[in-house]
Design a protein around this motif. Structure first.
Motif, mmCIF file in Angstrom:
data_model
loop_
_atom_site.group_PDB
_atom_site.id
_atom_site.type_symbol
_atom_site.label_atom_id
_atom_site.label_comp_id
_atom_site.label_asym_id
_atom_site.label_seq_id
_atom_site.Cartn_x
_atom_site.Cartn_y
_atom_site.Cartn_z
ATOM 1 N N VAL A 30 -25.249 12.635 112.584
ATOM 2 C CA VAL A 30 -25.954 13.638 111.781
ATOM 3 C C VAL A 30 -27.237 13.021 111.230
ATOM 4 C CG1 VAL A 30 -25.903 15.053 109.695
ATOM 5 C CG2 VAL A 30 -23.905 14.961 111.205
ATOM 6 N N GLU A 31 -28.351 13.678 111.516
ATOM 7 C CA GLU A 31 -29.650 13.189 111.069
ATOM 8 C C GLU A 31 -29.996 13.742 109.699
ATOM 9 O OE1 GLU A 31 -33.359 12.955 113.714
ATOM 10 O OE2 GLU A 31 -33.721 14.701 112.444
ATOM 11 N N SER A 32 -29.724 15.042 109.485
ATOM 12 C CA SER A 32 -30.053 15.653 108.199
ATOM 13 C C SER A 32 -29.225 16.912 108.007
ATOM 14 C CB SER A 32 -31.545 16.000 108.136
ATOM 15 O OG SER A 32 -31.851 17.005 109.089
ATOM 16 N N ALA A 33 -29.069 17.300 106.737
ATOM 17 C CA ALA A 33 -28.356 18.531 106.413
ATOM 18 C C ALA A 33 -29.064 19.208 105.248
ATOM 19 C CB ALA A 33 -26.906 18.227 106.052
ATOM 20 N N GLU A 34 -29.389 20.459 105.449
ATOM 21 C CA GLU A 34 -30.053 21.266 104.421
ATOM 22 C C GLU A 34 -29.046 22.333 103.982
ATOM 23 O OE1 GLU A 34 -33.112 21.220 102.090
ATOM 24 O OE2 GLU A 34 -33.172 20.036 103.939
ATOM 25 N N VAL A 35 -28.510 22.161 102.779
ATOM 26 C CA VAL A 35 -27.440 23.047 102.316
ATOM 27 C C VAL A 35 -27.990 24.005 101.274
ATOM 28 C CG1 VAL A 35 -25.150 23.129 101.263
ATOM 29 C CG2 VAL A 35 -25.748 21.237 102.791
ATOM 30 N N SER A 36 -27.671 25.293 101.442
ATOM 31 C CA SER A 36 -28.162 26.329 100.530
ATOM 32 C C SER A 36 -27.012 27.035 99.827
ATOM 33 C CB SER A 36 -28.990 27.357 101.312
ATOM 34 O OG SER A 36 -29.228 28.499 100.511
ATOM 35 N N LEU A 37 -27.035 26.984 98.505
ATOM 36 C CA LEU A 37 -26.046 27.700 97.709
ATOM 37 C C LEU A 37 -26.251 29.208 97.864
ATOM 38 C CD1 LEU A 37 -23.817 27.450 95.505
ATOM 39 C CD2 LEU A 37 -25.657 27.307 93.822
ATOM 40 N N ASP A 38 -27.496 29.659 97.753
ATOM 41 C CA ASP A 38 -27.802 31.095 97.832
ATOM 42 C C ASP A 38 -27.414 31.674 99.187
ATOM 43 O OD1 ASP A 38 -28.783 31.098 95.291
ATOM 44 O OD2 ASP A 38 -30.890 31.012 95.870
ATOM 45 N N GLN A 39 -27.717 30.930 100.247
ATOM 46 C CA GLN A 39 -27.444 31.437 101.593
ATOM 47 C C GLN A 39 -26.015 31.142 102.043
ATOM 48 O OE1 GLN A 39 -29.926 33.001 103.478
ATOM 49 N NE2 GLN A 39 -31.358 32.790 101.782
ATOM 50 N N ALA A 40 -25.299 30.327 101.269
ATOM 51 C CA ALA A 40 -23.949 29.895 101.660
ATOM 52 C C ALA A 40 -23.970 29.342 103.083
ATOM 53 C CB ALA A 40 -22.938 31.043 101.532
ATOM 54 N N SER A 41 -24.879 28.389 103.283
ATOM 55 C CA SER A 41 -25.053 27.858 104.638
ATOM 56 C C SER A 41 -25.446 26.386 104.615
ATOM 57 C CB SER A 41 -26.145 28.655 105.372
ATOM 58 O OG SER A 41 -27.412 28.347 104.826
ATOM 59 N N ALA A 42 -25.289 25.772 105.770
ATOM 60 C CA ALA A 42 -25.760 24.408 105.980
ATOM 61 C C ALA A 42 -26.456 24.358 107.335
ATOM 62 C CB ALA A 42 -24.596 23.421 105.967
ATOM 63 N N THR A 43 -27.699 23.929 107.317
ATOM 64 C CA THR A 43 -28.433 23.734 108.560
ATOM 65 C C THR A 43 -28.445 22.240 108.858
ATOM 66 O OG1 THR A 43 -29.767 25.700 108.205
ATOM 67 C CG2 THR A 43 -30.635 24.057 109.746
ATOM 68 N N VAL A 44 -27.860 21.886 109.984
ATOM 69 C CA VAL A 44 -27.615 20.480 110.304
ATOM 70 C C VAL A 44 -28.363 20.099 111.574
ATOM 71 C CG1 VAL A 44 -25.822 18.756 110.730
ATOM 72 C CG2 VAL A 44 -25.300 20.762 109.323
ATOM 73 N N ARG A 45 -29.067 18.977 111.493
ATOM 74 C CA ARG A 45 -29.675 18.392 112.688
ATOM 75 C C ARG A 45 -28.780 17.237 113.129
ATOM 76 N NH1 ARG A 45 -34.446 19.018 114.626
ATOM 77 N NH2 ARG A 45 -34.836 16.814 114.919
ATOM 78 N N PHE A 46 -28.386 17.265 114.377
ATOM 79 C CA PHE A 46 -27.400 16.282 114.835
ATOM 80 C C PHE A 46 -27.624 15.947 116.310
ATOM 81 C CE2 PHE A 46 -24.599 19.030 117.401
ATOM 82 C CZ PHE A 46 -25.089 20.272 117.048
ATOM 83 N N ASP A 47 -27.032 14.825 116.712
ATOM 84 C CA ASP A 47 -27.098 14.394 118.106
ATOM 85 C C ASP A 47 -25.841 14.909 118.814
ATOM 86 O OD1 ASP A 47 -27.119 13.156 120.525
ATOM 87 O OD2 ASP A 47 -27.179 11.110 119.728
ATOM 88 N N PRO A 48 -25.974 15.866 119.716
ATOM 89 C CA PRO A 48 -24.804 16.452 120.368
ATOM 90 C C PRO A 48 -24.063 15.467 121.277
ATOM 91 C CG PRO A 48 -26.813 17.293 121.356
ATOM 92 C CD PRO A 48 -27.233 16.486 120.149
ATOM 93 N N ALA A 49 -24.693 14.346 121.590
ATOM 94 C CA ALA A 49 -23.998 13.323 122.378
ATOM 95 C C ALA A 49 -23.021 12.524 121.512
ATOM 96 C CB ALA A 49 -25.010 12.381 123.032
ATOM 97 N N THR A 50 -23.192 12.614 120.187
ATOM 98 C CA THR A 50 -22.381 11.826 119.255
ATOM 99 C C THR A 50 -21.342 12.665 118.521
ATOM 100 O OG1 THR A 50 -24.248 10.340 118.916
ATOM 101 C CG2 THR A 50 -22.504 10.258 117.257
ATOM 102 N N ILE A 51 -21.703 13.889 118.164
ATOM 103 C CA ILE A 51 -20.788 14.706 117.363
ATOM 104 C C ILE A 51 -20.889 16.171 117.773
ATOM 105 C CG2 ILE A 51 -22.472 15.003 115.463
ATOM 106 C CD1 ILE A 51 -19.976 14.647 113.557
ATOM 107 N N GLU A 52 -19.727 16.848 117.723
ATOM 108 C CA GLU A 52 -19.669 18.260 118.096
ATOM 109 C C GLU A 52 -19.751 19.154 116.858
ATOM 110 O OE1 GLU A 52 -16.128 18.955 120.358
ATOM 111 O OE2 GLU A 52 -16.683 17.513 121.919
ATOM 112 N N VAL A 53 -20.185 20.386 117.074
ATOM 113 C CA VAL A 53 -20.270 21.354 115.976
ATOM 114 C C VAL A 53 -18.908 21.535 115.309
ATOM 115 C CG1 VAL A 53 -20.728 23.768 115.393
ATOM 116 C CG2 VAL A 53 -22.266 22.538 116.933
#
Ligand code: 9UX
Length: 69
Positions: A30-53
């Motif tokens: 995981v490179e970065s995670a942008e978590v929003s309380l208002d949106q109830a969401s997490a936008t994650v940048r990740f390497d798909p060769a290393t970790i799955e959704v």
């Protein structure tokens, strides 16, 4: 790098946001995670060769929140 936006249900304050952010960014691949309380969401940048959704969602749920598909 790939990017995905996941639902994160059950967050009620900024501490939850920090906790979810910390849990996600601690994961290998995981490179970065942008978590929003208002949106109830997490936008994650990740390497798909290393970790799955599915592992990202599992980590959110292990932290005590829901991440429905
Ligand atoms: Mo705030 Mo969240 O007091 O896990 S940290 S509700």
């Amino acid at each position: 790098m790939s990017e995905v936006t996941l639902k994160v249900e059950g967050m009620s304050c900024g501490g939850c946001v920090r906790n979810v952010t910390g849990v996600l960014t601690a994961l290998p691949g995981v490179e970065s995670a942008e978590v929003s309380l208002d949106q109830a969401s997490a936008t994650v940048r990740f390497d798909p060769a290393t970790i799955e959704v599915s592992a990202l969602r599992h980590a959110i749920e292990e932290a005590g929140f829901d991440s429905p598909a």
